[in-house]
Motif scaffolding. Structure first.
Motif, short mmCIF file in Angstrom:
data_model
loop_
_atom_site.label_atom_id
_atom_site.label_comp_id
_atom_site.label_asym_id
_atom_site.label_seq_id
_atom_site.Cartn_x
_atom_site.Cartn_y
_atom_site.Cartn_z
N LYS A 19 0.83 -1.21 0.00
CA LYS A 19 0.00 0.00 0.00
C LYS A 19 0.86 1.26 0.00
O LYS A 19 0.55 2.24 -0.68
CB LYS A 19 -0.93 0.02 1.22
CG LYS A 19 -2.12 -0.89 1.08
CD LYS A 19 -3.05 -0.36 0.01
CE LYS A 19 -4.28 -1.22 -0.10
NZ LYS A 19 -5.03 -0.91 -1.32
N ALA A 20 1.97 1.25 0.75
CA ALA A 20 2.87 2.41 0.78
C ALA A 20 3.51 2.62 -0.59
O ALA A 20 3.62 3.76 -1.07
CB ALA A 20 3.94 2.22 1.84
N ILE A 21 3.92 1.53 -1.24
CA ILE A 21 4.50 1.63 -2.58
C ILE A 21 3.46 2.13 -3.56
O ILE A 21 3.75 3.00 -4.40
CB ILE A 21 5.07 0.26 -3.02
CG1 ILE A 21 6.25 -0.13 -2.13
CG2 ILE A 21 5.48 0.29 -4.49
CD1 ILE A 21 6.67 -1.59 -2.26
N GLU A 22 2.25 1.62 -3.46
CA GLU A 22 1.16 2.07 -4.33
C GLU A 22 0.94 3.58 -4.20
O GLU A 22 0.85 4.30 -5.18
CB GLU A 22 -0.12 1.32 -3.96
CG GLU A 22 -1.35 1.72 -4.73
CD GLU A 22 -2.59 1.00 -4.22
OE1 GLU A 22 -3.67 1.59 -4.34
OE2 GLU A 22 -2.48 -0.14 -3.71
N GLY A 23 0.89 4.06 -2.96
CA GLY A 23 0.71 5.50 -2.72
C GLY A 23 1.86 6.32 -3.26
O GLY A 23 1.66 7.39 -3.85
N ALA A 24 3.09 5.82 -3.09
CA ALA A 24 4.26 6.54 -3.58
C ALA A 24 4.25 6.62 -5.11
O ALA A 24 4.58 7.66 -5.69
CB ALA A 24 5.54 5.86 -3.10
N LEU A 25 3.89 5.52 -5.75
CA LEU A 25 3.83 5.53 -7.22
C LEU A 25 2.80 6.55 -7.71
O LEU A 25 3.06 7.29 -8.66
CB LEU A 25 3.49 4.13 -7.74
CG LEU A 25 4.59 3.08 -7.60
CD1 LEU A 25 4.05 1.70 -7.95
CD2 LEU A 25 5.78 3.42 -8.48
N LYS A 26 1.66 6.57 -7.06
CA LYS A 26 0.62 7.54 -7.45
C LYS A 26 1.09 8.97 -7.21
O LYS A 26 0.84 9.84 -8.04
CB LYS A 26 -0.68 7.24 -6.70
CG LYS A 26 -1.36 5.98 -7.20
CD LYS A 26 -2.63 5.66 -6.45
CE LYS A 26 -3.24 4.38 -7.01
NZ LYS A 26 -4.45 3.97 -6.30
N SER A 27 1.78 9.21 -6.10
CA SER A 27 2.26 10.57 -5.82
C SER A 27 3.36 11.00 -6.80
O SER A 27 3.57 12.18 -7.01
CB SER A 27 2.76 10.70 -4.38
OG SER A 27 3.98 10.00 -4.21
N ASP A 34 -3.31 0.14 -10.05
CA ASP A 34 -4.51 -0.18 -9.27
C ASP A 34 -4.16 -0.71 -7.89
O ASP A 34 -4.81 -0.37 -6.91
CB ASP A 34 -5.37 -1.21 -10.00
CG ASP A 34 -6.09 -0.62 -11.19
OD1 ASP A 34 -6.38 0.59 -11.18
OD2 ASP A 34 -6.37 -1.38 -12.13
N SER A 35 -3.15 -1.57 -7.81
CA SER A 35 -2.72 -2.08 -6.51
C SER A 35 -1.31 -2.64 -6.63
O SER A 35 -0.85 -2.96 -7.73
CB SER A 35 -3.66 -3.15 -5.97
OG SER A 35 -3.52 -4.35 -6.70
N VAL A 36 -0.64 -2.75 -5.49
CA VAL A 36 0.73 -3.29 -5.44
C VAL A 36 0.78 -4.31 -4.31
O VAL A 36 0.28 -4.05 -3.21
CB VAL A 36 1.77 -2.17 -5.19
CG1 VAL A 36 3.16 -2.75 -5.02
CG2 VAL A 36 1.74 -1.14 -6.30
N ARG A 37 1.37 -5.46 -4.59
CA ARG A 37 1.65 -6.47 -3.56
C ARG A 37 3.15 -6.65 -3.53
O ARG A 37 3.79 -6.84 -4.57
CB ARG A 37 0.97 -7.80 -3.90
CG ARG A 37 -0.53 -7.74 -4.00
CD ARG A 37 -1.24 -7.66 -2.71
NE ARG A 37 -1.19 -8.94 -2.00
CZ ARG A 37 -1.64 -9.11 -0.77
NH1 ARG A 37 -2.18 -8.10 -0.12
NH2 ARG A 37 -1.57 -10.27 -0.20
N GLN A 38 3.75 -6.57 -2.38
CA GLN A 38 5.19 -6.65 -2.22
C GLN A 38 5.58 -8.06 -1.80
O GLN A 38 4.82 -8.75 -1.12
CB GLN A 38 5.60 -5.61 -1.17
CG GLN A 38 7.07 -5.50 -0.90
CD GLN A 38 7.50 -6.34 0.29
OE1 GLN A 38 6.70 -6.70 1.14
NE2 GLN A 38 8.75 -6.66 0.33
N GLY A 39 6.75 -8.51 -2.22
CA GLY A 39 7.22 -9.84 -1.86
C GLY A 39 8.73 -9.89 -1.72
O GLY A 39 9.38 -8.84 -1.68
N LYS A 40 9.27 -11.10 -1.67
CA LYS A 40 10.71 -11.30 -1.54
C LYS A 40 11.17 -12.27 -2.62
O LYS A 40 10.46 -13.20 -2.96
CB LYS A 40 11.06 -11.92 -0.17
CG LYS A 40 10.60 -11.11 1.03
CD LYS A 40 10.94 -11.84 2.31
CE LYS A 40 9.83 -12.84 2.63
NZ LYS A 40 9.87 -13.35 4.00
#
Length: 80
Positions: A19-27, A34-40
């Motif tokens: 969610k933080a990455i999604e917000g940063a991309l939009k900003s 539309d959405s971001v899921r983070q992984g390893k």
């Protein structure tokens, strides 16, 4: 032999980093996100050439260390 282990959160598990990455991309003005899921991702080099044994060993490593199987899924790819 090279292998890659990808660990992602299971569907339905909250992903605050995503969610933080999604917000940063939009900003930053990145359109269409539309959405971001983070992984390893783990890139692992293994001795030997037995792909079946390597995959079994890495699945054990995921179950015991690399992934929290309660909330995460993992995928093992050998020979990448």
């Amino acid at each position: 032999m090279k292998a890659r282990v990808t660990v992602t959160l299971k569907t339905g598990v909250l992903d605050p980093q995503g969610k933080a990455i999604e917000g940063a991309l939009k900003s930053l003005g990145i359109a269409g996100v539309d959405s971001v899921r983070q992984g390893k991702v783990f890139d692992i080099e293994l001795a030997g050439q037995d792909a079946i044994a390597a995959e079994a060993a890495l699945k054990t490593a995921c179950e015991k260390l690399l992934a929290n199987t309660v909330i995460e899924n993992y995928r093992v790819e050998v020979g990448v």
